[in-house]
Every structure is written in C-alpha cells, then in structure tokens.
Design an enzyme around this catalytic site. Structure first.
Site, PDB file in Angstrom:
ATOM      1  N   TYR A   1       0.907  -1.334  -0.225  1.00  0.00           N
ATOM      2  CA  TYR A   1       0.082   0.048   0.395  1.00  0.00           C
ATOM      3  C   TYR A   1       1.259   1.452  -0.044  1.00  0.00           C
ATOM      4  O   TYR A   1       0.597   2.128  -0.136  1.00  0.00           O
ATOM      5  CB  TYR A   1      -1.707   0.142   1.140  1.00  0.00           C
TER       6      TYR A   1
ATOM      7  N   ARG B   1       1.688   1.888  -3.566  1.00  0.00           N
ATOM      8  CA  ARG B   1       0.811   2.452  -4.021  1.00  0.00           C
ATOM      9  C   ARG B   1       0.155   3.752  -3.938  1.00  0.00           C
ATOM     10  O   ARG B   1      -0.492   4.941  -4.359  1.00  0.00           O
ATOM     11  CB  ARG B   1      -0.928   1.207  -4.026  1.00  0.00           C
TER      12      ARG B   1
ATOM     13  N   HIS C   1     -14.907   1.876  -0.055  1.00  0.00           N
ATOM     14  CA  HIS C   1     -13.603   0.905   0.001  1.00  0.00           C
ATOM     15  C   HIS C   1     -11.893   1.659   0.852  1.00  0.00           C
ATOM     16  O   HIS C   1     -11.141   1.093   0.411  1.00  0.00           O
ATOM     17  CB  HIS C   1     -13.243   0.720  -0.953  1.00  0.00           C
TER      18      HIS C   1
ATOM     19  N   CYS D   1      -6.377   3.641  12.811  1.00  0.00           N
ATOM     20  CA  CYS D   1      -6.159   2.653  14.301  1.00  0.00           C
ATOM     21  C   CYS D   1      -6.336   1.015  14.293  1.00  0.00           C
ATOM     22  O   CYS D   1      -7.396   1.693  14.988  1.00  0.00           O
ATOM     23  CB  CYS D   1      -6.096   3.790  15.425  1.00  0.00           C
TER      24      CYS D   1
ATOM     25  N   CYS E   1      -8.213   1.834  18.352  1.00  0.00           N
ATOM     26  CA  CYS E   1      -8.875   2.619  18.918  1.00  0.00           C
ATOM     27  C   CYS E   1     -10.189   3.843  17.564  1.00  0.00           C
ATOM     28  O   CYS E   1     -11.107   3.499  17.533  1.00  0.00           O
ATOM     29  CB  CYS E   1      -8.385   3.899  19.705  1.00  0.00           C
TER      30      CYS E   1
ATOM     31  N   CYS F   1      -4.747   7.652  19.826  1.00  0.00           N
ATOM     32  CA  CYS F   1      -4.888   7.208  20.746  1.00  0.00           C
ATOM     33  C   CYS F   1      -3.403   6.571  21.508  1.00  0.00           C
ATOM     34  O   CYS F   1      -2.709   5.544  22.127  1.00  0.00           O
ATOM     35  CB  CYS F   1      -5.777   5.301  20.819  1.00  0.00           C
TER      36      CYS F   1
ATOM     37  N   ASN G   1     -19.422   2.566 -19.445  1.00  0.00           N
ATOM     38  CA  ASN G   1     -17.787   1.245 -19.135  1.00  0.00           C
ATOM     39  C   ASN G   1     -17.397   1.187 -20.628  1.00  0.00           C
ATOM     40  O   ASN G   1     -18.426   1.244 -21.946  1.00  0.00           O
ATOM     41  CB  ASN G   1     -18.640   0.224 -18.575  1.00  0.00           C
TER      42      ASN G   1
HETATM   43  N1  APR Z   1     -12.695   4.039 -19.034  1.00  0.00           N
HETATM   44  C1  APR Z   1     -14.099   3.038 -18.764  1.00  0.00           C
HETATM   45  N2  APR Z   1     -14.174   1.789 -18.270  1.00  0.00           N
HETATM   46  C2  APR Z   1     -13.082   1.554 -17.790  1.00  0.00           C
HETATM   47  C3  APR Z   1     -11.791   2.296 -18.631  1.00  0.00           C
HETATM   48  C4  APR Z   1     -11.879   3.110 -19.409  1.00  0.00           C
HETATM   49  N3  APR Z   1     -10.733   3.823 -19.878  1.00  0.00           N
HETATM   50  N4  APR Z   1     -10.602   0.630 -18.549  1.00  0.00           N
HETATM   51  C5  APR Z   1     -11.238  -0.123 -17.854  1.00  0.00           C
HETATM   52  N5  APR Z   1     -12.429   0.106 -17.618  1.00  0.00           N
HETATM   53  C6  APR Z   1     -13.548  -0.456 -17.142  1.00  0.00           C
HETATM   54  C7  APR Z   1     -13.673  -1.884 -17.571  1.00  0.00           C
HETATM   55  O1  APR Z   1     -14.034  -2.861 -18.598  1.00  0.00           O
HETATM   56  C8  APR Z   1     -13.413  -2.585 -16.283  1.00  0.00           C
HETATM   57  O2  APR Z   1     -14.583  -3.257 -15.973  1.00  0.00           O
HETATM   58  O3  APR Z   1     -13.213  -0.384 -15.798  1.00  0.00           O
HETATM   59  C9  APR Z   1     -14.054  -1.610 -15.052  1.00  0.00           C
HETATM   60  C10 APR Z   1     -12.389  -2.000 -14.345  1.00  0.00           C
HETATM   61  O4  APR Z   1     -12.877  -3.515 -13.735  1.00  0.00           O
HETATM   62  P1  APR Z   1     -12.510  -3.832 -12.195  1.00  0.00           P
HETATM   63  O5  APR Z   1     -10.164  -4.020 -12.968  1.00  0.00           O
HETATM   64  O6  APR Z   1     -13.124  -4.795 -10.949  1.00  0.00           O
HETATM   65  O7  APR Z   1     -11.857  -2.940 -10.672  1.00  0.00           O
HETATM   66  P2  APR Z   1     -13.741  -2.366 -10.134  1.00  0.00           P
HETATM   67  O8  APR Z   1     -14.747  -2.581 -11.050  1.00  0.00           O
HETATM   68  O9  APR Z   1     -12.875  -1.222 -10.176  1.00  0.00           O
HETATM   69  O10 APR Z   1     -13.134  -3.029  -9.049  1.00  0.00           O
HETATM   70  C11 APR Z   1     -14.230  -3.660  -8.303  1.00  0.00           C
HETATM   71  O11 APR Z   1     -12.348  -4.742  -6.060  1.00  0.00           O
HETATM   72  O12 APR Z   1     -10.716  -5.915  -6.379  1.00  0.00           O
HETATM   73  C12 APR Z   1     -11.761  -5.189  -5.637  1.00  0.00           C
HETATM   74  O13 APR Z   1     -11.493  -3.424  -4.635  1.00  0.00           O
HETATM   75  C13 APR Z   1     -11.141  -3.562  -5.780  1.00  0.00           C
HETATM   76  O14 APR Z   1     -12.764  -1.762  -5.455  1.00  0.00           O
HETATM   77  C14 APR Z   1     -12.193  -2.864  -6.451  1.00  0.00           C
HETATM   78  C15 APR Z   1     -13.122  -3.044  -6.651  1.00  0.00           C
END
Ligand code: APR
Length: 234
Positions: free
Chosen positions: A56, A59, A109, A117, A120, A140, A202
């Site tokens: 993390y 990231r 998330h 923490c 606490c 704390c 999407n």
């Molecule tokens: N524009 C729009 N959509 C996009 C783009 C883009 N440029 N690039 C990728 N995508 C879409 C992909 O088609 C996919 O459906 O974004 C989606 C990403 O999916 P994931 O990688 O599964 O991410 P997410 O849906 O946010 O995951 C949900 O899973 O791992 C856990 O906690 C983590 O919050 C995350 C959760």
C-alpha cells in the site's frame, strides 16, 4: 431529463484507468506481481504485515505520478452545479475525485491517503511513504496504524448513507466498474427496485450490463463529459 432530481453515481477503477492507475481485473491487473485479493485481506495483514504495508505504501506513492482525467473533472463540475441531491460513491482508493474538486463523495473501500488505527478505530489522513515507520495514532498514541483500505470480508464504509441515497435516487449511473464485487455490484438492482433509471458507462460489457436500463460502451474520458453536458443542459 427534467424529472431527474436526485442522482447516485458509482465509480470504479475504470474511471481512473486513463489517469494511469491500473485497474484490478484488466490485462495489467496485478500490483507489484500480487493479485489484489492476495494482499487485501485481514489474513494477509496478519500473516505478512511488512508485505501488505509495502504494497500500500507503493500504491500511495504512485498517486504522486497521476492526475485527474476529463471524467473526474466532469463529475466535479456536475457535483458543483447540480441543484438536487448528488452522491458520488467510489470504490476507488485513489484521491483523483477530490483533486478534481468533487465534494459530495464517499469512499466505500477506504483511501490510500488515510490510516486506520487498529487500537481505537481512528481514521487519520496519512501521506507518508512508510506506514510501518509512521508516528503513533494521533488519537490514542498506539503504534497500530494499518492502511485505511476495506479488505475483502470487511464491511465497506458508508453503507447506510449509500442505501438512503439509492432509496431517493431518480438516476443511478455506474462508471468504470466490472460489477465483480458486492455490495457495489448490487446497487443497480437496489436503485431499479426503488424506481430509479439506471445507466452504465463502461469500456466493456460488465457482469451487470444486462441489469441497466441503458449501457454505453467507451472510454470514461469521452463518455462522462458528454453525459454531464447533457444532464446540465436539462
Ligand atoms: N473507461 C471506462 N471504463 C474502463 C476503462 C476506461 N478507460 N478502462 C477500464 N474500464 C472498465 C473495465 O471494462 C472494467 O469493467 O473498468 C472496469 C474495471 O474493473 P475492475 O478492474 O474489476 O475494477 P473495479 O470494478 O473498480 O473493482 C471493484 O474490486 O479488487 C476490488 O476493491 C477492489 O474496488 C475494487 C473492486
């Protein structure tokens, strides 16, 4: 459009993809060679805390190299101009929505730039490179900070607020999420049951596409500004 007053927007990793933040399940969906699922559980933290903390930290550091894209900016414009209720619920732990100017925002998330923490329960903003070497909890004083990330199996943040917003929503829009993880993946059915219109923006078809009244496929940086223009034009 005129009957739309209250809006709930769900965003996922896809809205940050064009900012250079890798998605989880896309081709590059690994972080430092780890499947997110392998380092995003309470068991992983207990089994190998240094690995999880480093994961993390990396990231969090990577956030310094990315900036909001036109999709984040369009949602911030909508947030500032929309007269009705509006809630952006993000599954993302980056801070790109905030940096674009969004205010009515809920990180279900958790957030990379926050620490939790274990002693606490205090959540405090955190932007240092190394959480394991961080100062003690500001409330704390315990040396028990962990990433403020909701791990698999843990309760997401803000569920009461999200459900209340979905109950009042006239429009539910889902942007950039694969619909692979609950409870977020179930919001479209909840919104529909409460009578909201539902829209998916999407890149590809998602696990939930068939559940939406309308689904538009394409990059968020194109689809979201166009959609916001139309909404604000009434
Ligand atoms: N524009 C729009 N959509 C996009 C783009 C883009 N440029 N690039 C990728 N995508 C879409 C992909 O088609 C996919 O459906 O974004 C989606 C990403 O999916 P994931 O990688 O599964 O991410 P997410 O849906 O946010 O995951 C949900 O899973 O791992 C856990 O906690 C983590 O919050 C995350 C959760």
């Amino acid at each position: 459009m005129s009957r739309i007053r209250n809006i709930v927007i769900l965003t996922g990793a896809g809205i940050s993809a064009e900012s250079g933040v890798p998605t989880f399940r896309g081709p590059g969906g690994l972080w430092e060679g780890h499947r997110v699922e392998d380092v995003c559980t309470p068991e992983a933290l207990a089994a190998d805390e240094p690995l999880v903390q480093r994961f993390y930290d990396a990231r969090r550091a990577a956030l310094n190299a990315v900036t909001p894209n036109p999709a984040h900016e369009a949602l911030a414009r909508l947030d500032a101009a929309w007269p009705g209720d509006l809630l952006i619920v993000t599954q993302n732990v980056d801070d790109l929505h905030e940096r674009a100017g969004a205010r009515r925002l809920l990180h279900m998330h958790g957030e990379l730039r926050s620490a939790l923490c274990r002693a606490c329960g205090e959540r405090s903003s955190f932007d240092r490179a190394d959480m394991a070497a961080a100062p003690p909890c500001p409330r704390c004083n315990a040396r028990a900070l962990r990433p403020d990330i909701v791990f698999f199996g843990e309760m997401p943040y803000g569920m009461e607020q999200i459900e209340a917003a979905l109950e009042q929503a006239d429009l539910f829009a889902s942007i950039g999420t694969s619909g692979a993880v609950y409870p977020a993946a179930g919001f479209v059915q909840l919104a529909s049951a409460y009578g909201a219109a539902t829209l998916e923006l999407n890149l590809d078809e998602s696990a939930g596409t068939r559940l939406f009244d309308q689904s538009r496929l394409g990059p968020a940086s194109k689809l979201v500004p166009d959609w916001v223009e139309t909404l604000l034009a009434g």
